[in-house]
Design a protein around this motif. Structure first.
Motif, PDB file in Angstrom:
ATOM      1  N   ASN A 241       0.829  -1.251  -0.114  1.00  0.00           N
ATOM      2  CA  ASN A 241      -0.152  -0.021   0.024  1.00  0.00           C
ATOM      3  C   ASN A 241       0.904   1.197   0.084  1.00  0.00           C
ATOM      4  N   ILE A 242       1.774   1.212   0.606  1.00  0.00           N
ATOM      5  CA  ILE A 242       2.754   2.284   1.055  1.00  0.00           C
ATOM      6  C   ILE A 242       3.427   2.786  -0.315  1.00  0.00           C
ATOM      7  N   GLU A 243       3.858   1.384  -1.232  1.00  0.00           N
ATOM      8  CA  GLU A 243       4.624   1.573  -2.417  1.00  0.00           C
ATOM      9  C   GLU A 243       3.828   2.263  -3.481  1.00  0.00           C
ATOM     10  N   GLU A 244       2.358   1.910  -3.402  1.00  0.00           N
ATOM     11  CA  GLU A 244       1.450   2.450  -4.433  1.00  0.00           C
ATOM     12  C   GLU A 244       1.221   3.957  -4.121  1.00  0.00           C
ATOM     13  N   ARG A 245       1.446   4.558  -2.743  1.00  0.00           N
ATOM     14  CA  ARG A 245       1.219   5.800  -2.588  1.00  0.00           C
ATOM     15  C   ARG A 245       2.605   6.533  -3.031  1.00  0.00           C
ATOM     16  N   LEU A 246       3.727   6.045  -2.620  1.00  0.00           N
ATOM     17  CA  LEU A 246       5.032   6.606  -3.350  1.00  0.00           C
ATOM     18  C   LEU A 246       4.963   6.379  -4.834  1.00  0.00           C
ATOM     19  N   ASN A 247       4.231   5.744  -5.552  1.00  0.00           N
ATOM     20  CA  ASN A 247       4.359   5.850  -6.955  1.00  0.00           C
ATOM     21  C   ASN A 247       2.754   5.817  -7.325  1.00  0.00           C
ATOM     22  N   PRO A 248       2.319   7.012  -7.440  1.00  0.00           N
ATOM     23  CA  PRO A 248       1.110   7.085  -7.416  1.00  0.00           C
ATOM     24  C   PRO A 248       0.612   7.219  -8.946  1.00  0.00           C
ATOM     25  N   ASN A 249       1.374   6.629  -9.924  1.00  0.00           N
ATOM     26  CA  ASN A 249       1.199   6.556 -11.327  1.00  0.00           C
ATOM     27  C   ASN A 249      -0.110   5.422 -11.483  1.00  0.00           C
ATOM     28  N   THR A 250      -1.026   5.944 -12.232  1.00  0.00           N
ATOM     29  CA  THR A 250      -2.186   5.267 -12.440  1.00  0.00           C
ATOM     30  C   THR A 250      -2.154   4.219 -13.596  1.00  0.00           C
ATOM     31  N   TYR A 251      -2.243   2.800 -13.203  1.00  0.00           N
ATOM     32  CA  TYR A 251      -2.276   1.763 -14.107  1.00  0.00           C
ATOM     33  C   TYR A 251      -3.460   1.394 -14.470  1.00  0.00           C
ATOM     34  N   PRO A 252      -3.575   1.169 -15.842  1.00  0.00           N
ATOM     35  CA  PRO A 252      -5.024   0.690 -16.356  1.00  0.00           C
ATOM     36  C   PRO A 252      -5.284  -0.653 -16.127  1.00  0.00           C
ATOM     37  N   LEU A 253      -6.270  -0.868 -15.627  1.00  0.00           N
ATOM     38  CA  LEU A 253      -6.707  -2.487 -15.006  1.00  0.00           C
ATOM     39  C   LEU A 253      -7.117  -3.187 -16.555  1.00  0.00           C
ATOM     40  N   ARG A 254      -6.618  -4.199 -16.596  1.00  0.00           N
ATOM     41  CA  ARG A 254      -7.037  -5.081 -17.680  1.00  0.00           C
ATOM     42  C   ARG A 254      -7.749  -6.444 -17.195  1.00  0.00           C
ATOM     43  N   PRO A 255      -8.923  -6.331 -17.502  1.00  0.00           N
ATOM     44  CA  PRO A 255      -9.833  -7.279 -16.848  1.00  0.00           C
ATOM     45  C   PRO A 255      -9.497  -8.666 -17.491  1.00  0.00           C
ATOM     46  N   ILE A 256      -9.328  -9.568 -16.570  1.00  0.00           N
ATOM     47  CA  ILE A 256      -9.083 -11.179 -16.810  1.00  0.00           C
ATOM     48  C   ILE A 256     -10.496 -11.752 -16.918  1.00  0.00           C
ATOM     49  N   ASN A 257     -11.395 -11.610 -15.915  1.00  0.00           N
ATOM     50  CA  ASN A 257     -12.704 -12.084 -15.854  1.00  0.00           C
ATOM     51  C   ASN A 257     -13.533 -11.294 -15.192  1.00  0.00           C
ATOM     52  N   GLU A 258     -14.808 -11.466 -14.699  1.00  0.00           N
ATOM     53  CA  GLU A 258     -15.576 -10.642 -14.150  1.00  0.00           C
ATOM     54  C   GLU A 258     -15.174 -10.425 -12.366  1.00  0.00           C
ATOM     55  N   ARG A 259     -14.354 -11.228 -12.191  1.00  0.00           N
ATOM     56  CA  ARG A 259     -13.958 -11.300 -10.649  1.00  0.00           C
ATOM     57  C   ARG A 259     -12.331 -10.602 -10.678  1.00  0.00           C
ATOM     58  N   PHE A 260     -11.615 -10.671 -11.440  1.00  0.00           N
ATOM     59  CA  PHE A 260     -10.298 -10.249 -11.338  1.00  0.00           C
ATOM     60  C   PHE A 260      -9.635  -9.527 -12.655  1.00  0.00           C
ATOM     61  N   CYS A 261      -8.668  -8.553 -12.130  1.00  0.00           N
ATOM     62  CA  CYS A 261      -8.143  -7.702 -13.083  1.00  0.00           C
ATOM     63  C   CYS A 261      -6.566  -7.821 -13.043  1.00  0.00           C
ATOM     64  N   ASP A 262      -5.854  -7.264 -14.142  1.00  0.00           N
ATOM     65  CA  ASP A 262      -4.610  -7.346 -13.961  1.00  0.00           C
ATOM     66  C   ASP A 262      -4.066  -5.925 -13.978  1.00  0.00           C
ATOM     67  N   LYS A 263      -3.446  -5.572 -12.723  1.00  0.00           N
ATOM     68  CA  LYS A 263      -2.957  -4.238 -12.441  1.00  0.00           C
ATOM     69  C   LYS A 263      -1.438  -4.206 -12.484  1.00  0.00           C
ATOM     70  N   ALA A 264      -0.858  -3.857 -13.593  1.00  0.00           N
ATOM     71  CA  ALA A 264       0.339  -3.506 -13.904  1.00  0.00           C
ATOM     72  C   ALA A 264       1.414  -4.939 -13.441  1.00  0.00           C
ATOM     73  N   GLY A 265       0.797  -5.944 -13.730  1.00  0.00           N
ATOM     74  CA  GLY A 265       1.412  -7.236 -13.550  1.00  0.00           C
ATOM     75  C   GLY A 265       0.989  -8.066 -12.226  1.00  0.00           C
ATOM     76  N   MET A 266       0.037  -7.189 -11.372  1.00  0.00           N
ATOM     77  CA  MET A 266      -0.313  -7.721 -10.135  1.00  0.00           C
ATOM     78  C   MET A 266      -1.930  -8.280 -10.297  1.00  0.00           C
ATOM     79  N   LEU A 267      -2.264  -9.283  -9.628  1.00  0.00           N
ATOM     80  CA  LEU A 267      -3.774  -9.851  -9.664  1.00  0.00           C
ATOM     81  C   LEU A 267      -4.376  -9.132  -8.640  1.00  0.00           C
TER      82      LEU A 267
END
Length: 703
Positions: A631-657
């Motif tokens: 969470n702290i890392e995301e605050r330090l790097n506030p760049n918004t990464y586009p969410l790539r939908p995998i299915n209706e329950r999960f997304c790919d956020k900059a390589g993180m599930l």
């Protein structure tokens, strides 16, 4: 292994071998200076032994059972390393202290073993006093050597002198004899175990114990083999006198640890050839002491008595608190305040310039002083102050530090200006971290605020985050990357207190808060997570405090020898067993010891109940540490990464599930299995996001 007695020819062979070992140290002395690496020193030693003396190194290729061959011709133990430090490419710096241990083998097969302490450049008062006391303690042991005494009397003489000087003796190691084998009998302790007032019984083998901290089997000896008589001509180790500041834990290295850290954590070694010829490394951990007699010894004695009486009363309340961890933080704060009061009295007496101040750092600065932890302080001088060029100021500094030790405060001190602090913090993230939690104890508030302002100006939150997370991973690897070690370190192991401290450090550096409640207000942690953190932090703090209290020194490892005693202090029972509760059966009587478990059947030790509670806490800390750092890392790097939908329950956020909703696992528990399936099968996914980890943690706890 039986003791081998030496005839006159054998004694002469060892005398020659030990003289050759000393010659190696004499040869190396001019080369031990600032900027030289221990690996370069090792090469010089090997060349001298082989090409000049015609001897060989006993350590090069030495391989105890179960360990890889030793790769060097010397052991170079720098600063905090207890013994057997491996030479490396790290240059020596001003203020270091280092022990060089050399063992040569002559052409006739005799071993000569010796070591010497080296002070690199201008060292601290702590280093000088440490080496001086250790050396004197060695001679107190040597003076006891005569026919008819027991080896325990030698250790007792060493121990008595060291403790009178405010030190304690390292107990994890013992000396050994030499001859035509590297490590011969007898083994010699440098203290007298309390259970053996009449004799000493060696418990650990020095060289095995240095690499493997698990307890070794005890050696059974006949009493007569432990007494010196007129026919005693065997070599034995008087020299290894290991002292350290009372309450300071032994800084033990693992098999691959190299080098040292700052001079605030010091190790000293003295060595001598005793009645026969022998050697043993002596270890001591950072201490500071005085070289000037206080102006008012009566007042100082009164201060010491008041400090010890107050601390004793606080520790008595710790011992009687049982299993409840509710008041542990309050107790640690009281210990901190009690030390503050003593320091303030000594500061007033020292008569420093008005622009100087005394600053608490590290855990002491955080307000968490454990029973036998160091009282880390910084003497912050004005920028124009030059201690080396001002004899009067230097005398005041030395007198103040000495009076601290005489008062019973186990301090770790540094003397710097604000500019020095900024310079050191830029070079060493450990110094930067220590100063991050600094607080004013006495003296000029203006100077202290100026220091904080300068430190804040040069602090790079992102670089600090990277450095601390890298340090965290290295520390976890050192402790086998698991919170479930059989003898865990409740401070340093994965899931220990240090993991929680890292979160607060990086959050403070990023301006996101200084406490767990601040993190909750800033949206980094939920109220439930804060409650979990506080509860587990209190438990780990209580365990660590009890370890210090029971061991009588700084000890952060839940070793087998202490687990039962700590469990007893929690009220889990004695050494006896108690049956686990079986279904529809009455619980056994309380007086039978042990601790009842919810598991069915069998027997359980009291220590098992304690460790089970510890492992639950360590597991929770490990998981929460990962969530909050992400969470702290995301605050330090506030760049918004586009969410790539995998299915209706999960997304790919900059390589993180990432889960699509926070309550996914509560609504659809089967999605937990799908999480790990996607993690393994989806291309580009390299980990779980903070949101996913939090959802998993909360779903598990809700279940």
């Amino acid at each position: 292994m039986s003791i081998t007695y030496k005839d006159a020819a054998g004694i002469e062979g060892m005398r020659v071998a030990c003289k050759l070992a000393s010659e190696v140290l004499d040869y190396l002395t001019p080369f031990v200076k600032i900027g030289v690496t221990t690996k370069e020193i090792d090469k010089l030693a090997n060349d001298y032994m082989v090409n000049v003396q015609g001897t060989t190194s006993a350590t090069l290729g030495y391989q105890p059972p179960g360990y890889p061959p030793y790769p060097a011709s010397l052991c170079t133990s720098l600063n905090h390393v207890v013994c057997h430090g491996i030479p490396n490419n790290k240059p020596l710096k001003r203020g270091d202290i280092m022990n060089i241990d050399v063992t040569v083998i002559t052409k006739d097969g005799w071993f000569g073993d010796n070591s010497r302490m080296y002070l690199i450049g201008e060292t601290s008062i702590a280093a000088k006093r440490l080496c001086s006391v250790t050396y004197e303690a060695m001679w107190h042991g040597i003076m006891r050597v005569k026919p008819g005494i027991r080896l325990g009397d030698i250790g007792f003489a060493i121990q008595t002198f060291a403790e009178k000087q405010g030190f304690t003796v390292v107990r994890e190691f013992c000396g050994h004899g030499i001859g035509q084998r590297f490590h011969e009998e007898p083994q010699v302790l440098h203290y007298r175990p309390p259970r053996h007032a009449g004799r000493t019984q060696a418990r650990y083998d020095l060289h095995h114990r240095a690499d493997d901290q698990r307890r070794q089997a005890r050696h059974q000896r006949r009493p007569r083999e432990r007494r010196l008589d007129h026919c005693d001509a065997r070599p034995f180790a008087v020299s290894p006198v290991g002292t350290h500041c009372a309450g300071h834990r032994d800084r033990l290295r693992s098999a691959d640890l190299v080098g040292g850290q700052s001079a605030d954590s010091l190790v000293c070694a003295s060595k001598h050839i005793g009645s026969g010829h022998g050697q043993r490394l002596i270890r001591a951990v950072g201490v500071v002491a005085h070289e000037h007699t206080p102006a008012a010894p009566f007042d100082l004695t009164q201060v010491r008595e008041q400090y010890r009486a107050g601390k004793t009363a606080l520790l008595a309340s710790l011992a009687s608190s049982g299993a409840s961890s509710r008041g542990i933080h309050s107790l640690l704060q009281k210990l901190t305040k009690h030390a503050d009061t003593t320091l303030q009295r000594l500061w007033q007496r020292a008569d420093f310039p008005e622009t100087a101040c005394l600053v608490a750092a590290g855990g002491f600065g955080r307000g968490e002083l454990f029973p036998h932890s160091d009282v880390d302080v910084l003497l912050l001088l004005p920028d124009d102050a030059k201690v080396d060029a001002d004899p009067a100021l230097k005398a005041k500094v030395e007198s103040f530090i000495g009076s601290c030790w005489d008062s019973g405060l186990e301090i770790g001190s540094s003397v710097r200006t604000a500019a020095d602090c900024v310079e050191e913090a830029a070079k060493d993230v450990t110094v930067q971290t220590s100063l991050l939690e600094a607080r004013l104890v006495a003296g000029s508030k203006k100077n202290f605020l100026n220091l904080q302002k300068q430190l804040d100006a040069v602090l790079d939150p992102q670089a600090f985050y990277v450095a601390k997370t890298l340090e965290l991973r290295q520390r976890h690897n050192k402790f086998e990357n698991t919170p479930y070690s059989l003898e865990p370190n409740c401070k340093e192991s994965p899931g220990g207190l240090r993991d929680l401290q890292v979160v607060l450090w990086v959050a403070r550096a990023a301006g996101l808060g200084k406490s767990w409640d601040d993190l909750a207000k800033n949206g980094l942690a939920t109220a439930f997570e804060v409650r979990q953190i506080k509860a587990n932090e209190a438990l780990l703090s209580l365990i660590r405090a009890r370890l210090h209290l029971i061991a009588g020194r700084r000890e952060d490892r839940l070793v087998f020898d202490l687990q039962t005693a700590v469990a007893d202090s929690f009220g889990y029972g004695g050494d006896a067993f108690r049956r686990r509760a079986a279904p529809r059966q009455k619980q056994p009587p309380r007086g039978q010891g042990g601790h009842a478990s919810a598991e069915r059947g069998g027997l359980v030790r009291s220590s098992e109940a304690l460790m089970k509670r510890y492992y639950w806490a360590a597991k929770a800390v490990t998981q929460l540490n990962q969530i909050l750092l992400l969470n702290i890392e995301e605050r330090l790097n506030p760049n918004t990464y586009p969410l790539r939908p995998i299915n209706e329950r999960f997304c790919d956020k900059a390589g993180m599930l990432e889960v699509a909703s926070d309550d996914l696992y509560v609504r659809e528990p089967h999605a937990i299995l799908e999480t790990f399936l996607l993690y393994e099968t989806t291309v580009g996914i390299k980990g779980l996001s903070a949101r996913t980890l939090r959802a998993l943690y909360n779903a598990r706890c809700d279940g």
